[in-house]
Design an enzyme around this catalytic site. Structure first.
Site, mmCIF file in Angstrom:
data_model
loop_
_atom_site.group_PDB
_atom_site.id
_atom_site.type_symbol
_atom_site.label_atom_id
_atom_site.label_comp_id
_atom_site.label_asym_id
_atom_site.label_seq_id
_atom_site.Cartn_x
_atom_site.Cartn_y
_atom_site.Cartn_z
ATOM 1 N N CYS A 157 -24.205 -9.833 -11.642
ATOM 2 C CA CYS A 157 -25.375 -9.096 -11.173
ATOM 3 C C CYS A 157 -25.040 -7.637 -10.893
ATOM 4 O O CYS A 157 -25.861 -6.751 -11.148
ATOM 5 C CB CYS A 157 -25.964 -9.771 -9.946
ATOM 6 S SG CYS A 157 -26.699 -11.383 -10.339
ATOM 7 N N GLU A 188 -31.046 -11.527 -8.508
ATOM 8 C CA GLU A 188 -31.066 -10.144 -8.977
ATOM 9 C C GLU A 188 -31.526 -10.048 -10.424
ATOM 10 O O GLU A 188 -32.280 -9.133 -10.778
ATOM 11 C CB GLU A 188 -29.670 -9.508 -8.848
ATOM 12 C CG GLU A 188 -29.140 -9.456 -7.437
ATOM 13 C CD GLU A 188 -28.267 -10.635 -7.052
ATOM 14 O OE1 GLU A 188 -27.348 -10.438 -6.248
ATOM 15 O OE2 GLU A 188 -28.501 -11.763 -7.552
ATOM 16 N N CYS A 219 -23.039 -10.697 -7.117
ATOM 17 C CA CYS A 219 -21.846 -11.197 -7.797
ATOM 18 C C CYS A 219 -21.432 -10.200 -8.881
ATOM 19 O O CYS A 219 -22.091 -9.184 -9.111
ATOM 20 C CB CYS A 219 -22.118 -12.581 -8.397
ATOM 21 S SG CYS A 219 -23.188 -12.552 -9.851
ATOM 22 N N HIS A 231 -29.928 -15.759 -11.649
ATOM 23 C CA HIS A 231 -29.659 -15.325 -10.285
ATOM 24 C C HIS A 231 -30.845 -14.503 -9.782
ATOM 25 O O HIS A 231 -31.620 -13.959 -10.577
ATOM 26 C CB HIS A 231 -28.405 -14.463 -10.236
ATOM 27 C CG HIS A 231 -27.131 -15.220 -10.421
ATOM 28 N ND1 HIS A 231 -25.915 -14.715 -10.033
ATOM 29 C CD2 HIS A 231 -26.877 -16.441 -10.949
ATOM 30 C CE1 HIS A 231 -24.964 -15.584 -10.305
ATOM 31 N NE2 HIS A 231 -25.529 -16.644 -10.877
#
EC number: 3.5.4.33
Length: 159
Positions: free
Chosen positions: A90, A59, A87, A57
């Protein structure tokens, strides 16, 4: 370090540039930058499809780059700018990295870990809490997501 609205806008625009990289690769277009003392020390964009790794992801990529830049797993005195609400995964990583401040653009109603579904970043039961600001360039951040899903529907229709 508190940033002016002008500075915050600049950094979110940099996160949007990262999201655009994902969009060009048909990845969910989320972008992230981590800033310390006015300097971007980490950048990331979604790369799950390209890498075949669920944790790639925006992040997570930005945190890894910032850790390498700082030579430390603790990212104290930093601000993370991300186009979409982090999310659950993260949000956990943000807390573990000790990032004190998160600014995001659009909400994540399906899997949000900062506000929408869960409040991981501000949960008083956890040992680290994060200041969260929401809505910076929200329309721009939502628009790039809408573009992605529209393109996906068009690809399906034409195949």
């Amino acid at each position: 370090m508190p940033y002016s609205l002008e500075e915050q806008t600049y950094f979110m625009q940099e996160a949007l540039k990262e999201a655009e990289k994902s969009l060009q690769k048909a990845e969910i277009p989320i972008g992230c930058v981590i800033v310390k003392d006015g300097e971007i020390i980490g950048r990331g964009h979604n790369a799950r499809e390209e890498s075949n790794q669920a944790i790639m992801h925006a992040e997570m990529m930005a945190i890894n780059e910032a850790n390498a830049h700082e030579g430390n797993w603790r990212l104290l005195d930093t601000t993370l700018f991300v186009t979409i609400e982090p999310c659950v995964m993260c949000s956990g990583a943000i807390g573990l990295a000790r990032i004190p401040h998160v600014i995001y653009g659009a909400s994540n109603q399906k899997f949000g870990g900062a506000d929408s579904l869960y409040q991981i970043l501000t949960d008083e039961r956890l040992n680290h809490r994060v200041q969260v600001e929401r809505g910076l360039l929200a329309a721009d951040c939502a628009n790039i997501m809408q573009t992605f899903f529209r393109q996906g529907r068009e690809r399906k229709k034409n195949s």
